[in-house]
Design a protein around this motif. Structure first.
Motif, PDB file in Angstrom:
ATOM      1  N   CYS A 133       1.106  -1.807 -14.003  1.00 42.64           N
ATOM      2  CA  CYS A 133       0.645  -1.010 -13.100  1.00 42.64           C
ATOM      3  C   CYS A 133      -0.324  -1.696 -11.921  1.00 42.64           C
ATOM      4  CB  CYS A 133       0.042   0.452 -13.453  1.00 42.64           C
ATOM      5  SG  CYS A 133      -0.487   1.570 -12.324  1.00 42.64           S
ATOM      6  N   THR A 183      -2.560   4.235  -5.706  1.00 40.93           N
ATOM      7  CA  THR A 183      -3.412   4.015  -4.572  1.00 40.93           C
ATOM      8  C   THR A 183      -4.543   4.981  -5.205  1.00 40.93           C
ATOM      9  OG1 THR A 183      -1.848   3.674  -2.828  1.00 40.93           O
ATOM     10  CG2 THR A 183      -3.901   4.397  -2.244  1.00 40.93           C
ATOM     11  N   THR A 201      -0.199   2.406   1.357  1.00 40.22           N
ATOM     12  CA  THR A 201       0.597   2.600  -0.151  1.00 40.22           C
ATOM     13  C   THR A 201       2.046   2.302   0.401  1.00 40.22           C
ATOM     14  OG1 THR A 201      -0.911   4.702  -0.661  1.00 40.22           O
ATOM     15  CG2 THR A 201       1.403   4.519  -1.511  1.00 40.22           C
ATOM     16  N   VAL A 214       5.224   5.923  -7.762  1.00 42.45           N
ATOM     17  CA  VAL A 214       4.119   5.495  -7.086  1.00 42.45           C
ATOM     18  C   VAL A 214       3.233   6.789  -6.823  1.00 42.45           C
ATOM     19  CG1 VAL A 214       3.185   4.584  -4.748  1.00 42.45           C
ATOM     20  CG2 VAL A 214       5.325   3.449  -6.032  1.00 42.45           C
ATOM     21  N   CYS A 272       3.773   4.511 -13.934  1.00 45.23           N
ATOM     22  CA  CYS A 272       3.857   4.247 -12.679  1.00 45.23           C
ATOM     23  C   CYS A 272       3.531   3.095 -11.972  1.00 45.23           C
ATOM     24  CB  CYS A 272       2.621   5.117 -12.081  1.00 45.23           C
ATOM     25  SG  CYS A 272       2.785   6.781 -11.896  1.00 45.23           S
ATOM     26  N   PHE A 324       3.660  -0.520  -1.870  1.00 48.82           N
ATOM     27  CA  PHE A 324       4.510  -0.190  -2.765  1.00 48.82           C
ATOM     28  C   PHE A 324       6.118   0.053  -2.414  1.00 48.82           C
ATOM     29  CE2 PHE A 324       0.210   1.199  -4.477  1.00 48.82           C
ATOM     30  CZ  PHE A 324       0.305  -0.025  -5.337  1.00 48.82           C
ATOM     31  N   GLY A 336       2.908   1.790  -9.200  1.00 48.38           N
ATOM     32  CA  GLY A 336       1.743   1.520  -8.345  1.00 48.38           C
ATOM     33  C   GLY A 336       0.913   2.666  -8.297  1.00 48.38           C
TER      34      GLY A 336
END
Ligand SMILES: NC(=O)c1ccc[n+]([C@@H]2O[C@H](COP(=O)([O-])OP(=O)(O)OC[C@H]3O[C@@H](n4cnc5c(N)ncnc54)[C@H](O)[C@@H]3O)[C@@H](O)[C@H]2O)c1
Length: 261
Positions: free
Chosen positions: A57, A34, A79, A7, A30, A83, A32
């Protein structure tokens, strides 16, 4: 897929290098991302493009000013809520206002120090709180070759980026006991960036009475490898430093500048 299931949080991701890094981190696996920026509409378009390109993702696109303590804390909170963790911070948001020192206003100076240095500090501090609990994490700052060598008619930007390297080295010491690595990446001139394409080529061409192509050739001639820095050049290093292959590297400031000092 060298960053499978990680993440990451990338600041200043609505355009330019930050956007390119976001795409690349999604392609590297990845789960996730932000993304934060002041340009929220543009950021949402970037987020949608990434989710189309890398459907595995998920992207959280948040309005966020890196100089605002509450925005930064909120980005980290959202975040973790979304995640469950935060593995990688790429502190990319940055601003530049070039001027000879006697023409640099205090407001222009403060703006660059505030975004480029204080913004990096705030994002790294909030990310580190979560990473300490996890016992792992990677913090990367997008610095500049101007963070390692003084920059002509560009004192505030260079001072802010030099500060970023002192901060990187110090954070690396503070956070090493918790398994967190901190490094800075120092790119050369990114000619494909909006900064060059939309303003600098045109400004210099007008100032010197030369065609834009001649300006590009002038800058390229200062690079031993003979070309400008590309987004890919930088992304390759971001991925390497974020991956476990770089597990013995911390506190460094690495140039990606074709040999230009
Ligand atoms: N363009 C170059 O030639 C070059 C060279 C070396 C290093 N860099 C560094 O790379 C990074 C990215 O540069 P770029 O060329 O993509 O710039 P850019 O101006 O295209 O993108 C920067 C992004 O940061 C955002 N931003 C600005 N202030 C912010 C704030 N307070 N909070 C949140 N977001 C904010 C902007 O909205 C923009 O989307 C910067 O740190 C810059 O110093 C750029």
């Amino acid at each position: 897929m060298r960053l499978a299931n990680r993440v990451a949080w990338i600041t200043g991701a609505a355009q330019g290098l930050g956007e390119a890094i976001a795409h690349r981190l999604a392609r590297e696996g990845c789960l996730g991302l932000t993304l934060t920026d002041l340009q929220h509409e543009k950021l949402q378009v970037v987020a949608q493009a990434i989710e189309r390109e890398s459907p595995a993702c998920r992207v959280l696109a948040l309005y966020g000013d890196v100089t605002d303590e509450a925005h930064v804390a909120d980005a980290v909170r959202q975040t973790v809520q979304t995640f469950g963790k935060l593995d990688i911070l790429v502190a990319n948001a940055g601003v530049i206002h070039a001027a000879e020192v006697t023409e640099m206003t205090l407001a222009q100076w403060r703006w660059q120090i505030e975004v480029n240095l204080t913004g990096y500090f705030l994002c790294a501090r909030e990310a580190a709180k979560v990473m300490k609990q996890q016992g792992s994490g990677v913090i990367l700052q997008i610095n500049s070759k101007s963070g390692l060598k003084g920059s002509y008619k560009n004192c505030a930007y260079a001072a802010s980026k030099f500060g970023g390297i002192g901060l990187t080295q110090s954070l690396a010491l503070d956070l090493a006991p918790y398994g967190i690595r901190v490094n800075a990446i120092c790119p050369g001139n990114l000619f494909e960036s909006p900064m060059w394409q939309e303003t600098l080529f045109e400004q210099y061409a007008r100032k010197w009475g030369l065609p834009e192509e001649a300006i590009r050739r002038y800058y390229e001639a200062q690079v031993p490898l003979g070309r400008g820095c590309t987004y890919d050049d930088v992304c390759h290093l971001v991925v390497f430093l974020a991956s476990d292959e770089a597990s013995y590297i911390t506190g460094e400031a690495i140039r990606v500048a074709g040999g230009q000092l």
